[in-house]
Design an enzyme around this catalytic site. Sequence first.
Site, PDB file in Angstrom:
ATOM      1  N   THR A  62      74.937  45.335 -22.022  1.00  0.00           N
ATOM      2  CA  THR A  62      73.961  46.082 -22.826  1.00  0.00           C
ATOM      3  C   THR A  62      73.288  47.202 -22.045  1.00  0.00           C
ATOM      4  O   THR A  62      73.007  48.273 -22.591  1.00  0.00           O
ATOM      5  CB  THR A  62      72.873  45.114 -23.348  1.00  0.00           C
ATOM      6  OG1 THR A  62      73.494  44.201 -24.238  1.00  0.00           O
ATOM      7  CG2 THR A  62      71.769  45.844 -24.084  1.00  0.00           C
ATOM      8  N   ASP A 120      82.204  44.075 -22.086  1.00  0.00           N
ATOM      9  CA  ASP A 120      81.108  43.277 -22.611  1.00  0.00           C
ATOM     10  C   ASP A 120      81.295  41.913 -21.936  1.00  0.00           C
ATOM     11  O   ASP A 120      82.413  41.411 -21.842  1.00  0.00           O
ATOM     12  CB  ASP A 120      81.265  43.144 -24.138  1.00  0.00           C
ATOM     13  CG  ASP A 120      80.096  42.401 -24.766  1.00  0.00           C
ATOM     14  OD1 ASP A 120      79.387  43.004 -25.558  1.00  0.00           O
ATOM     15  OD2 ASP A 120      79.903  41.207 -24.448  1.00  0.00           O
ATOM     16  N   SER A 121      80.215  41.309 -21.467  1.00  0.00           N
ATOM     17  CA  SER A 121      80.412  40.128 -20.628  1.00  0.00           C
ATOM     18  C   SER A 121      80.954  38.928 -21.388  1.00  0.00           C
ATOM     19  O   SER A 121      81.356  37.939 -20.779  1.00  0.00           O
ATOM     20  CB  SER A 121      79.140  39.769 -19.870  1.00  0.00           C
ATOM     21  OG  SER A 121      78.247  39.057 -20.669  1.00  0.00           O
ATOM     22  N   THR A 147      74.345  40.229 -20.017  1.00  0.00           N
ATOM     23  CA  THR A 147      73.551  39.023 -19.761  1.00  0.00           C
ATOM     24  C   THR A 147      74.245  37.755 -20.259  1.00  0.00           C
ATOM     25  O   THR A 147      73.979  36.672 -19.742  1.00  0.00           O
ATOM     26  CB  THR A 147      72.174  39.120 -20.458  1.00  0.00           C
ATOM     27  OG1 THR A 147      72.378  39.314 -21.857  1.00  0.00           O
ATOM     28  CG2 THR A 147      71.348  40.244 -19.883  1.00  0.00           C
ATOM     29  N   ASP A 148      75.135  37.902 -21.253  1.00  0.00           N
ATOM     30  CA  ASP A 148      75.673  36.699 -21.903  1.00  0.00           C
ATOM     31  C   ASP A 148      76.343  35.732 -20.930  1.00  0.00           C
ATOM     32  O   ASP A 148      76.150  34.528 -21.023  1.00  0.00           O
ATOM     33  CB  ASP A 148      76.666  37.095 -23.007  1.00  0.00           C
ATOM     34  CG  ASP A 148      75.945  37.710 -24.206  1.00  0.00           C
ATOM     35  OD1 ASP A 148      74.716  37.547 -24.304  1.00  0.00           O
ATOM     36  OD2 ASP A 148      76.612  38.350 -25.036  1.00  0.00           O
ATOM     37  N   THR A 151      70.322  30.012 -15.724  1.00  0.00           N
ATOM     38  CA  THR A 151      70.906  29.889 -17.064  1.00  0.00           C
ATOM     39  C   THR A 151      70.273  30.935 -17.980  1.00  0.00           C
ATOM     40  O   THR A 151      69.068  31.162 -17.893  1.00  0.00           O
ATOM     41  CB  THR A 151      70.579  28.480 -17.638  1.00  0.00           C
ATOM     42  OG1 THR A 151      71.209  27.515 -16.814  1.00  0.00           O
ATOM     43  CG2 THR A 151      71.061  28.300 -19.061  1.00  0.00           C
ATOM     44  N   GLN A 169      72.528  17.662 -20.450  1.00  0.00           N
ATOM     45  CA  GLN A 169      72.289  18.715 -21.447  1.00  0.00           C
ATOM     46  C   GLN A 169      70.885  19.303 -21.287  1.00  0.00           C
ATOM     47  O   GLN A 169      70.589  20.358 -21.838  1.00  0.00           O
ATOM     48  CB  GLN A 169      72.428  18.132 -22.859  1.00  0.00           C
ATOM     49  CG  GLN A 169      73.837  17.695 -23.170  1.00  0.00           C
ATOM     50  CD  GLN A 169      73.989  17.063 -24.551  1.00  0.00           C
ATOM     51  OE1 GLN A 169      73.075  17.104 -25.374  1.00  0.00           O
ATOM     52  NE2 GLN A 169      75.144  16.496 -24.804  1.00  0.00           N
ATOM     53  N   CYS A 170      70.019  18.596 -20.534  1.00  0.00           N
ATOM     54  CA  CYS A 170      68.650  19.105 -20.333  1.00  0.00           C
ATOM     55  C   CYS A 170      68.676  20.299 -19.383  1.00  0.00           C
ATOM     56  O   CYS A 170      69.493  20.359 -18.475  1.00  0.00           O
ATOM     57  CB  CYS A 170      67.764  18.027 -19.713  1.00  0.00           C
ATOM     58  SG  CYS A 170      67.591  16.576 -20.746  1.00  0.00           S
TER      59      CYS A 170
HETATM   60  N1  ASP Z   1      76.921  41.212 -25.130  1.00  0.00           N
HETATM   61  C1  ASP Z   1      76.227  41.775 -23.996  1.00  0.00           C
HETATM   62  C2  ASP Z   1      76.960  41.334 -22.748  1.00  0.00           C
HETATM   63  O1  ASP Z   1      76.768  40.252 -22.295  1.00  0.00           O
HETATM   64  C3  ASP Z   1      74.820  41.299 -23.974  1.00  0.00           C
HETATM   65  C4  ASP Z   1      73.985  41.813 -22.827  1.00  0.00           C
HETATM   66  O2  ASP Z   1      74.398  42.524 -21.947  1.00  0.00           O
HETATM   67  O3  ASP Z   1      72.794  41.468 -22.828  1.00  0.00           O
HETATM   68  O4  ASP Z   1      77.763  42.093 -22.238  1.00  0.00           O
END
Ligand code: ASP
Length: 342
Positions: free
Chosen positions: A14, A58-59, A90-91, A166, A278-279
């Site tokens: 992003t 895109d990640s 970020t993903d 995370t 899972q926590c």
């Molecule tokens: N879909 C984007 C990615 O992970 C989201 C981001 O960057 O926040 O590449």
Amino acid sequence: MEEREILIIYTGGTIGMVIDPETNSLVPFDFESISKQVPELRKFDFKVKSYSFEPLVDSSDMNPDIWIKLVEIIEENYTLYDGFVILHGTDTMAYTASALSFMLNNLKKPVILTGSQLPLGTIRTDGKENLITALEIAAAQKNRQALVPEVCIFFNDKLFRGNRTTKYNAEHFRAFRSDNYPALAEVGIHIKYNYPFIRYTTLNGTFRVAKKMDTNVALLRIFPGINREVVKAVLNAPGIKAIVLETYGSGNAPTQKWFLDEVEEAVKKGLIILNVTQCLSGSVEMWRYETGVHLLEIGVISGHDMTTETAITKLMYLLANASSVEEVKNNLNKSLQGEIYI
Ligand code: ASP
């Protein structure tokens, strides 16, 4: 004094996206446009160079082949730069940070991943601050030694150890957390480094890069009502060598006979099963409840306080780089890069 130099590796995400007028969705744009959005890049008292992925990703499309490309870029440029900033979506940033922490051995220079929730071109973007501070941290030194010689994620106002992180929020600027390990730095008017928690233990070995990852791993997240056929299908997927079993609380799973039988059979056939919770916070302690003790007796391995992202990438790394199954299992119960507290 020699001038410091930092390499920005722009993979996509992003932070560098613009709205495509035709589809109205976000698509990546090139690094030249990024530097136009951040003229501050020219104001640092160190040099900044960049390397841009072609094509940008895109990640959500991130994968182990791209991690190998990333570590090769760092290897080629390792002696030329004092630190690295990776711009990444970020993903899957927490997966990449975890993977790189295992693939870059005896790292003595900072590798800081960052990105943003809003693209750089937008007025309220968080990307500018994230990029500028990540660069400052990558260049920070005392007596020519990096202050943070680790793979980290910097986001919003905190620097985290990458393999402890995370993504937990899809909207807030504070998108990442590290519940089982303190922040390595907190950023306000000053950048306050949390020195006792930064790893400086690798200073004697030579820098080594692992270029193999084995993707024969799977994730099985249990839930009340999970169906036997699904469990069976995952445990018996062709070629699979290891499973990350995401259990409840401190490592607990159903005690129904069919479930334990399936898991036991899989372990007997040689499958490595690693138990993580899972926590978001806390650790697996299989001896604590009867529901965990069964798993322990069957031969399920404790993932202690590892994140799922780290459990998956550590298995990929060990399966490809350890010399035997025993070595994989032994290393699962050790801290290789500060990813686990034992
Ligand atoms: N879909 C984007 C990615 O992970 C989201 C981001 O960057 O926040 O590449």
